[in-house]
Design a protein around this motif. Structure first.
Motif, PDB file in Angstrom:
ATOM      1  N   TYR A 156      -0.313  -2.921   3.973  1.00 29.59           N
ATOM      2  CA  TYR A 156      -0.150  -1.624   3.329  1.00 29.59           C
ATOM      3  C   TYR A 156      -1.447  -0.854   3.532  1.00 29.59           C
ATOM      4  CZ  TYR A 156       3.620  -4.194   1.096  1.00 29.59           C
ATOM      5  OH  TYR A 156       4.726  -4.970   0.877  1.00 29.59           O
ATOM      6  N   GLN A 157      -1.341   0.407   3.931  1.00 29.46           N
ATOM      7  CA  GLN A 157      -2.539   1.194   4.225  1.00 29.46           C
ATOM      8  C   GLN A 157      -2.221   2.675   4.041  1.00 29.46           C
ATOM      9  OE1 GLN A 157      -3.982   0.514   8.188  1.00 29.46           O
ATOM     10  NE2 GLN A 157      -5.716   1.905   7.997  1.00 29.46           N
ATOM     11  N   GLU A 158      -3.221   3.455   3.654  1.00 29.27           N
ATOM     12  CA  GLU A 158      -3.061   4.898   3.505  1.00 29.27           C
ATOM     13  C   GLU A 158      -3.217   5.561   4.875  1.00 29.27           C
ATOM     14  OE1 GLU A 158      -5.424   2.861   2.617  1.00 29.27           O
ATOM     15  OE2 GLU A 158      -7.217   3.871   1.877  1.00 29.27           O
ATOM     16  N   TRP A 159      -2.578   4.954   5.864  1.00 28.82           N
ATOM     17  CA  TRP A 159      -2.718   5.372   7.262  1.00 28.82           C
ATOM     18  C   TRP A 159      -2.143   6.767   7.487  1.00 28.82           C
ATOM     19  CZ3 TRP A 159       0.167   6.746  11.528  1.00 28.82           C
ATOM     20  CH2 TRP A 159      -0.391   6.540  12.790  1.00 28.82           C
ATOM     21  N   GLY A 160      -0.961   7.004   6.965  1.00 28.76           N
ATOM     22  CA  GLY A 160      -0.311   8.295   7.177  1.00 28.76           C
ATOM     23  C   GLY A 160      -1.118   9.443   6.614  1.00 28.76           C
ATOM     24  N   GLN A 161      -1.636   9.244   5.405  1.00 26.95           N
ATOM     25  CA  GLN A 161      -2.405  10.301   4.754  1.00 26.95           C
ATOM     26  C   GLN A 161      -3.753  10.516   5.428  1.00 26.95           C
ATOM     27  OE1 GLN A 161      -0.943   7.571   3.439  1.00 26.95           O
ATOM     28  NE2 GLN A 161      -0.539   7.795   1.241  1.00 26.95           N
ATOM     29  N   GLY A 162      -4.315   9.439   5.997  1.00 28.32           N
ATOM     30  CA  GLY A 162      -5.668   9.525   6.539  1.00 28.32           C
ATOM     31  C   GLY A 162      -5.755   9.913   8.002  1.00 28.32           C
ATOM     32  N   GLY A 177       3.136   4.809  16.005  1.00 26.88           N
ATOM     33  CA  GLY A 177       2.476   5.051  14.731  1.00 26.88           C
ATOM     34  C   GLY A 177       1.751   3.847  14.173  1.00 26.88           C
ATOM     35  N   MET A 178       1.969   3.588  12.880  1.00 18.99           N
ATOM     36  CA  MET A 178       1.247   2.542  12.167  1.00 18.99           C
ATOM     37  C   MET A 178       1.436   1.166  12.810  1.00 18.99           C
ATOM     38  SD  MET A 178      -0.530   1.516   9.436  1.00 18.99           S
ATOM     39  CE  MET A 178      -0.602   0.243   8.143  1.00 18.99           C
ATOM     40  N   VAL A 227      12.169 -18.043  10.526  1.00 17.36           N
ATOM     41  CA  VAL A 227      12.459 -16.635  10.261  1.00 17.36           C
ATOM     42  C   VAL A 227      11.215 -15.968   9.677  1.00 17.36           C
ATOM     43  CG1 VAL A 227      14.931 -16.954   9.949  1.00 17.36           C
ATOM     44  CG2 VAL A 227      13.403 -17.201   7.983  1.00 17.36           C
ATOM     45  N   ALA A 228      11.115 -14.649   9.886  1.00 16.41           N
ATOM     46  CA  ALA A 228       9.928 -13.942   9.417  1.00 16.41           C
ATOM     47  C   ALA A 228      10.272 -12.530   9.000  1.00 16.41           C
ATOM     48  CB  ALA A 228       8.852 -13.914  10.505  1.00 16.41           C
ATOM     49  N   GLY A 229       9.471 -12.014   8.083  1.00 12.84           N
ATOM     50  CA  GLY A 229       9.540 -10.618   7.683  1.00 12.84           C
ATOM     51  C   GLY A 229       8.207  -9.957   8.001  1.00 12.84           C
ATOM     52  N   LEU A 230       8.237  -8.875   8.749  1.00 11.54           N
ATOM     53  CA  LEU A 230       7.028  -8.134   9.117  1.00 11.54           C
ATOM     54  C   LEU A 230       7.120  -6.752   8.486  1.00 11.54           C
ATOM     55  CD1 LEU A 230       4.437  -7.827  10.899  1.00 11.54           C
ATOM     56  CD2 LEU A 230       5.960  -6.986  12.709  1.00 11.54           C
ATOM     57  N   ASN A 231       6.237  -6.497   7.530  1.00  9.70           N
ATOM     58  CA  ASN A 231       6.279  -5.243   6.788  1.00  9.70           C
ATOM     59  C   ASN A 231       4.998  -4.451   7.044  1.00  9.70           C
ATOM     60  OD1 ASN A 231       8.642  -6.359   5.506  1.00  9.70           O
ATOM     61  ND2 ASN A 231       7.259  -7.506   4.186  1.00  9.70           N
ATOM     62  N   ILE A 232       5.121  -3.340   7.741  1.00 14.67           N
ATOM     63  CA  ILE A 232       3.973  -2.500   8.074  1.00 14.67           C
ATOM     64  C   ILE A 232       4.178  -1.144   7.399  1.00 14.67           C
ATOM     65  CG2 ILE A 232       2.589  -1.509   9.924  1.00 14.67           C
ATOM     66  CD1 ILE A 232       2.630  -4.569   9.883  1.00 14.67           C
ATOM     67  N   VAL A 233       3.392  -0.893   6.361  1.00 10.23           N
ATOM     68  CA  VAL A 233       3.592   0.295   5.536  1.00 10.23           C
ATOM     69  C   VAL A 233       2.380   1.213   5.655  1.00 10.23           C
ATOM     70  CG1 VAL A 233       4.046   1.138   3.204  1.00 10.23           C
ATOM     71  CG2 VAL A 233       5.042  -1.034   3.960  1.00 10.23           C
ATOM     72  N   GLY A 234       2.558   2.323   6.309  1.00 14.34           N
ATOM     73  CA  GLY A 234       1.466   3.276   6.501  1.00 14.34           C
ATOM     74  C   GLY A 234       1.455   4.399   5.496  1.00 14.34           C
ATOM     75  N   PHE A 235       2.445   4.427   4.619  1.00  9.98           N
ATOM     76  CA  PHE A 235       2.504   5.453   3.579  1.00  9.98           C
ATOM     77  C   PHE A 235       2.300   4.756   2.238  1.00  9.98           C
ATOM     78  CE2 PHE A 235       4.737   8.862   1.101  1.00  9.98           C
ATOM     79  CZ  PHE A 235       3.900   9.899   1.485  1.00  9.98           C
ATOM     80  N   ALA A 236       1.061   4.283   2.007  1.00 11.87           N
ATOM     81  CA  ALA A 236       0.708   3.512   0.818  1.00 11.87           C
ATOM     82  C   ALA A 236      -0.565   4.095   0.203  1.00 11.87           C
ATOM     83  CB  ALA A 236       0.498   2.046   1.187  1.00 11.87           C
ATOM     84  N   PRO A 237      -0.872   3.735  -1.040  1.00 12.72           N
ATOM     85  CA  PRO A 237      -2.058   4.300  -1.696  1.00 12.72           C
ATOM     86  C   PRO A 237      -3.367   3.593  -1.378  1.00 12.72           C
ATOM     87  CG  PRO A 237      -0.855   2.933  -3.239  1.00 12.72           C
ATOM     88  CD  PRO A 237      -0.033   2.969  -1.984  1.00 12.72           C
ATOM     89  N   CYS A 238      -3.297   2.434  -0.691  1.00  9.05           N
ATOM     90  CA  CYS A 238      -4.516   1.660  -0.445  1.00  9.05           C
ATOM     91  C   CYS A 238      -4.240   0.611   0.617  1.00  9.05           C
ATOM     92  CB  CYS A 238      -4.986   0.975  -1.736  1.00  9.05           C
ATOM     93  SG  CYS A 238      -3.793  -0.247  -2.368  1.00  9.05           S
ATOM     94  N   TRP A 239      -5.315  -0.094   1.018  1.00 11.09           N
ATOM     95  CA  TRP A 239      -5.183  -1.215   1.954  1.00 11.09           C
ATOM     96  C   TRP A 239      -4.838  -2.480   1.181  1.00 11.09           C
ATOM     97  CZ3 TRP A 239      -6.592  -1.615   7.363  1.00 11.09           C
ATOM     98  CH2 TRP A 239      -6.538  -2.919   7.864  1.00 11.09           C
ATOM     99  N   HIS A 240      -3.820  -3.193   1.628  1.00 10.15           N
ATOM    100  CA  HIS A 240      -3.492  -4.500   1.058  1.00 10.15           C
ATOM    101  C   HIS A 240      -2.836  -5.320   2.156  1.00 10.15           C
ATOM    102  CE1 HIS A 240      -3.171  -6.931  -2.653  1.00 10.15           C
ATOM    103  NE2 HIS A 240      -2.252  -7.568  -1.948  1.00 10.15           N
TER     104      HIS A 240
END
Length: 328
Positions: A156-162, A177-178, A227-240
């Motif tokens: 999780y990262q504030e990538w989109g905003q930054g 993108g992200m 099996v795996a889940g890959l979650n890449i979130v660029g519209f978040a409030p912080c890095w996690h």
């Protein structure tokens, strides 16, 4: 052998990290830099005391008019391929920032060129040198949690905003993108620590009015039934950043740098890890000097590009094309 003469292509944000690490090495010297931005060039020279460095606005001019042994590429993603090809054709070893390239075809051509010319090609995935991820990889390989059954990898990262208005949101330069950018590190960890190859993926993406995708949620089926889940979130409030590796005899939980090992009915274990001993720049220079092989070779980085392409294709998303199905 004298000092390894290094040229830098691109002097923006990540280049400062490389400049700092290279300056710590007695065996290397930054002798030339190239960037179309005079402001970027001036900043890196000032902040890292690169006195006497030769400045260029075009990488070809630098390669033609400097005596170089190696090049570090820190430019926008879609420029990586041609710049790396030009550098190797000019007789230079190459350390390239992630992603290695924006397509599997380009990655394969870079690998072939390096082999043809006998040049070292390393990709700058820094987690390969961090004790936490070396520990995770070793534990999985040694069967400490049994047979691997599932993995969840999330960033999780504030990538989109930054990155509004920057090259990172210009598909012609970013190639995506992200997922293509910060997410590349997470894809790297997922593949490198497990050693698995993906068989099938399905994904959902969101742009949030951005020119490129910000959020992607991907389900992956690997070989051997993992099996795996890959979650890449660029519209978040912080890095996690988190990972969970589950096996039939326990699990490894990573949460922002902290590792916990869990087994059914037992108290959690927090391992003691050694200090980091090298990094992407030191290992690159050491490989040139023959102290060891390239630690993050192009052959592996190609698999990161391959999975990224699979995910984009599953979403019906072509960042460099006009038509895609990504929800805006």
């Amino acid at each position: 052998m004298g000092k390894i003469r290094v040229g830098m292509i691109g002097t923006g944000g990540i280049a400062h990290w490389h400049a700092r690490q290279l300056k710590e090495l007695d065996e290397a010297e930054i002798v030339a830099i190239t960037d179309p931005s005079a402001e970027n060039r001036e900043r890196i020279i000032s902040e890292h005391q690169l006195d006497g460095v030769i400045e260029f606005t075009d990488h070809k001019e630098m390669l033609e008019n400097s005596e170089l042994d190696a090049v570090v590429i820190c430019s926008p993603h879609t420029l990586h391929f041609q710049q790396a090809m030009d550098a190797m054709n000019s007789g230079c070893h190459v350390l390239i920032e992630k992603p290695m390239a924006c397509s599997q075809k380009e990655a394969e051509q870079l690998i072939e060129k390096a082999e043809e010319l006998g040049k070292l090609l390393q990709v700058s995935y820094q987690r390969h040198f961090q004790p936490e991820f070396l520990f995770i990889r070793e534990q999985i390989a040694n069967g400490e949690i049994g047979k691997l059954t599932s993995v969840t990898a999330s960033l999780y990262q504030e990538w989109g905003q930054g990155t509004v208005g920057s090259w990172r949101q210009n598909p012609a330069l970013s190639g995506g993108g992200m997922l293509m950018d910060s997410g590349s590190h997470i894809v790297d960890v997922l593949l490198w620590t497990t050693g698995l190859s993906p068989v099938e993926v399905s994904t959902q993406m969101q742009k949030h009015q951005s020119p490129v995708e910000l959020d992607s949620f991907t389900s992956i089926r690997f070989e051997n039934g993992v099996v795996a889940g890959l979650n890449i979130v660029g519209f978040a409030p912080c890095w996690h950043e988190t990972y969970v590796f589950c096996g039939d005899n326990g699990g490894i939980f990573y949460d922002n740098g902290k590792i916990t090992i869990r087994r059914l009915g037992e108290e959690p274990i927090t391992p003691q890890l050694p200090e980091q001993t090298t990094n992407q720049d030191k290992s690159f220079i050491d490989a040139i000097l023959g102290k060891h092989e390239v630690l993050v070779p192009g052959m592996f980085a190609k698999e990161v590009v391959k999975l990224t392409e699979m995910i984009y294709k599953a979403a019906g998303y072509n960042p460099l094309g006009e038509n895609d199905k990504v929800i805006s």
